[in-house]
Design a protein around this motif. Structure first.
Motif, PDB file in Angstrom:
ATOM      1  N   PHE A 143      47.556  39.879  42.220  1.00 21.44           N
ATOM      2  CA  PHE A 143      48.282  41.005  42.803  1.00 21.44           C
ATOM      3  C   PHE A 143      49.403  41.466  41.880  1.00 21.44           C
ATOM      4  O   PHE A 143      50.278  40.697  41.497  1.00 21.44           O
ATOM      5  CB  PHE A 143      48.867  40.640  44.169  1.00 21.44           C
ATOM      6  CG  PHE A 143      47.846  40.367  45.235  1.00 21.44           C
ATOM      7  CD1 PHE A 143      46.487  40.443  44.988  1.00 21.44           C
ATOM      8  CD2 PHE A 143      48.240  40.026  46.509  1.00 21.44           C
ATOM      9  CE1 PHE A 143      45.549  40.188  45.971  1.00 21.44           C
ATOM     10  CE2 PHE A 143      47.318  39.767  47.505  1.00 21.44           C
ATOM     11  CZ  PHE A 143      45.969  39.847  47.236  1.00 21.44           C
ATOM     12  N   GLU A 144      49.362  42.740  41.555  1.00 23.02           N
ATOM     13  CA  GLU A 144      50.352  43.319  40.642  1.00 23.02           C
ATOM     14  C   GLU A 144      51.758  43.276  41.240  1.00 23.02           C
ATOM     15  O   GLU A 144      52.729  43.016  40.544  1.00 23.02           O
ATOM     16  CB  GLU A 144      49.958  44.759  40.297  1.00 23.02           C
ATOM     17  CG  GLU A 144      50.671  45.306  39.090  1.00 23.02           C
ATOM     18  CD  GLU A 144      50.370  44.531  37.808  1.00 23.02           C
ATOM     19  OE1 GLU A 144      51.305  44.392  37.006  1.00 23.02           O
ATOM     20  OE2 GLU A 144      49.242  44.060  37.601  1.00 23.02           O
ATOM     21  N   ARG A 145      51.857  43.503  42.524  1.00 21.45           N
ATOM     22  CA  ARG A 145      53.182  43.495  43.165  1.00 21.45           C
ATOM     23  C   ARG A 145      53.804  42.097  43.141  1.00 21.45           C
ATOM     24  O   ARG A 145      55.017  41.953  43.075  1.00 21.45           O
ATOM     25  CB  ARG A 145      53.104  44.041  44.579  1.00 21.45           C
ATOM     26  CG  ARG A 145      52.798  45.528  44.583  1.00 21.45           C
ATOM     27  CD  ARG A 145      52.973  46.127  45.953  1.00 21.45           C
ATOM     28  NE  ARG A 145      52.640  47.538  45.943  1.00 21.45           N
ATOM     29  CZ  ARG A 145      53.515  48.505  45.774  1.00 21.45           C
ATOM     30  NH1 ARG A 145      54.777  48.211  45.570  1.00 21.45           N
ATOM     31  NH2 ARG A 145      53.136  49.760  45.794  1.00 21.45           N
ATOM     32  N   CYS A 146      52.973  41.086  43.189  1.00 26.08           N
ATOM     33  CA  CYS A 146      53.488  39.711  43.085  1.00 26.08           C
ATOM     34  C   CYS A 146      54.053  39.466  41.682  1.00 26.08           C
ATOM     35  O   CYS A 146      55.061  38.779  41.534  1.00 26.08           O
ATOM     36  CB  CYS A 146      52.379  38.704  43.386  1.00 26.08           C
ATOM     37  SG  CYS A 146      51.861  38.700  45.117  1.00 26.08           S
ATOM     38  N   LYS A 147      53.419  40.046  40.682  1.00 27.15           N
ATOM     39  CA  LYS A 147      53.909  39.905  39.306  1.00 27.15           C
ATOM     40  C   LYS A 147      55.256  40.610  39.141  1.00 27.15           C
ATOM     41  O   LYS A 147      56.141  40.115  38.435  1.00 27.15           O
ATOM     42  CB  LYS A 147      52.891  40.457  38.320  1.00 27.15           C
ATOM     43  CG  LYS A 147      51.610  39.639  38.278  1.00 27.15           C
ATOM     44  CD  LYS A 147      50.575  40.277  37.392  1.00 27.15           C
ATOM     45  CE  LYS A 147      49.259  39.508  37.471  1.00 27.15           C
ATOM     46  NZ  LYS A 147      48.192  40.161  36.739  1.00 27.15           N
ATOM     47  N   HIS A 191      50.037  35.687  44.787  1.00 25.15           N
ATOM     48  CA  HIS A 191      48.633  35.585  44.381  1.00 25.15           C
ATOM     49  C   HIS A 191      48.567  36.089  42.942  1.00 25.15           C
ATOM     50  O   HIS A 191      49.145  37.120  42.621  1.00 25.15           O
ATOM     51  CB  HIS A 191      47.749  36.434  45.294  1.00 25.15           C
ATOM     52  CG  HIS A 191      46.288  36.231  45.070  1.00 25.15           C
ATOM     53  ND1 HIS A 191      45.624  36.758  43.995  1.00 25.15           N
ATOM     54  CD2 HIS A 191      45.377  35.541  45.795  1.00 25.15           C
ATOM     55  CE1 HIS A 191      44.356  36.410  44.059  1.00 25.15           C
ATOM     56  NE2 HIS A 191      44.178  35.671  45.148  1.00 25.15           N
ATOM     57  N   ASN A 192      47.860  35.357  42.085  1.00 24.43           N
ATOM     58  CA  ASN A 192      47.816  35.702  40.655  1.00 24.43           C
ATOM     59  C   ASN A 192      47.256  37.089  40.374  1.00 24.43           C
ATOM     60  O   ASN A 192      47.597  37.705  39.373  1.00 24.43           O
ATOM     61  CB  ASN A 192      47.001  34.662  39.884  1.00 24.43           C
ATOM     62  CG  ASN A 192      47.799  33.403  39.620  1.00 24.43           C
ATOM     63  OD1 ASN A 192      49.009  33.461  39.428  1.00 24.43           O
ATOM     64  ND2 ASN A 192      47.122  32.269  39.621  1.00 24.43           N
ATOM     65  N   ASP A 202      51.618  29.391  45.150  1.00 18.11           N
ATOM     66  CA  ASP A 202      50.361  30.128  45.190  1.00 18.11           C
ATOM     67  C   ASP A 202      49.816  30.077  46.610  1.00 18.11           C
ATOM     68  O   ASP A 202      49.522  28.999  47.139  1.00 18.11           O
ATOM     69  CB  ASP A 202      49.367  29.510  44.204  1.00 18.11           C
ATOM     70  CG  ASP A 202      48.136  30.371  43.992  1.00 18.11           C
ATOM     71  OD1 ASP A 202      47.828  31.215  44.863  1.00 18.11           O
ATOM     72  OD2 ASP A 202      47.480  30.200  42.950  1.00 18.11           O
ATOM     73  N   ALA A 203      49.683  31.233  47.244  1.00 18.24           N
ATOM     74  CA  ALA A 203      49.240  31.299  48.637  1.00 18.24           C
ATOM     75  C   ALA A 203      47.827  30.764  48.813  1.00 18.24           C
ATOM     76  O   ALA A 203      47.507  30.185  49.855  1.00 18.24           O
ATOM     77  CB  ALA A 203      49.336  32.727  49.147  1.00 18.24           C
ATOM     78  N   GLU A 204      46.981  30.912  47.806  1.00 20.04           N
ATOM     79  CA  GLU A 204      45.614  30.403  47.887  1.00 20.04           C
ATOM     80  C   GLU A 204      45.576  28.877  47.930  1.00 20.04           C
ATOM     81  O   GLU A 204      44.695  28.292  48.552  1.00 20.04           O
ATOM     82  CB  GLU A 204      44.795  30.862  46.675  1.00 20.04           C
ATOM     83  CG  GLU A 204      44.236  32.247  46.793  1.00 20.04           C
ATOM     84  CD  GLU A 204      43.297  32.542  45.635  1.00 20.04           C
ATOM     85  OE1 GLU A 204      42.236  33.135  45.901  1.00 20.04           O
ATOM     86  OE2 GLU A 204      43.626  32.186  44.491  1.00 20.04           O
TER      87      GLU A 204
END
Length: 135
Positions: free
Chosen positions: A75-79, A72-73, A101-103
């Motif tokens: 979310f810091e952990r995704c980055k 997800h764009n 992208d999960a969305e």
């Protein structure tokens, strides 16, 4: 002296055992290079975003190993996961690394039971063999 070393080098170039070892190693290196080129032609060695429509062809296509990061764009952990996967993708070309992208992929999020982000799924020959949920 230097002449002794030259003599030893000349012997190495004519030794049949060493020539056979050299030839087999060259053949092995050619095979490795050919395999690497094939992987790169399939999209390995890079980390890219795919859409829901590309998911099945990417995961069940010619690539034996595929790692899919559901992100997800916001979310810091995704980055953070993206940063590490990008560097890994360049080094390990045996595996294709993609992100989705999960969305924008609700069908696969539901079908693959992705409940927490980031989630990394590893597929081998189209079948899920590993999962990393959150961190």
């Amino acid at each position: 002296s230097e002449e002794d070393y030259d003599h030893l080098l000349d012997e190495c170039e004519t030794d049949p055992t060493l020539l056979q070892i050299r030839q087999s190693r060259l053949a092995e290196l050619r095979q490795l290079q050919s395999t690497r080129a094939e992987h790169l032609s399939l999209g390995h060695g890079q980390y890219r975003t795919i859409t829901q429509d590309e998911f099945l062809p990417e995961c069940t296509g010619k690539s034996k190993h595929v790692a899919v990061h559901f992100f997800h764009n916001e979310f810091e952990r995704c980055k953070i996961m993206d940063f590490h996967l990008k560097s890994i993708a360049e080094e390990f070309v045996e595996c294709k690394f993609v992100r989705m992208d999960a969305e924008k992929a609700p069908f696969f999020v539901a079908k693959l039971k992705v409940k927490t982000l980031p989630t990394l799924l590893v597929f081998e020959e189209g079948k899920e063999v590993g999962r990393l949920t959150g961190f």
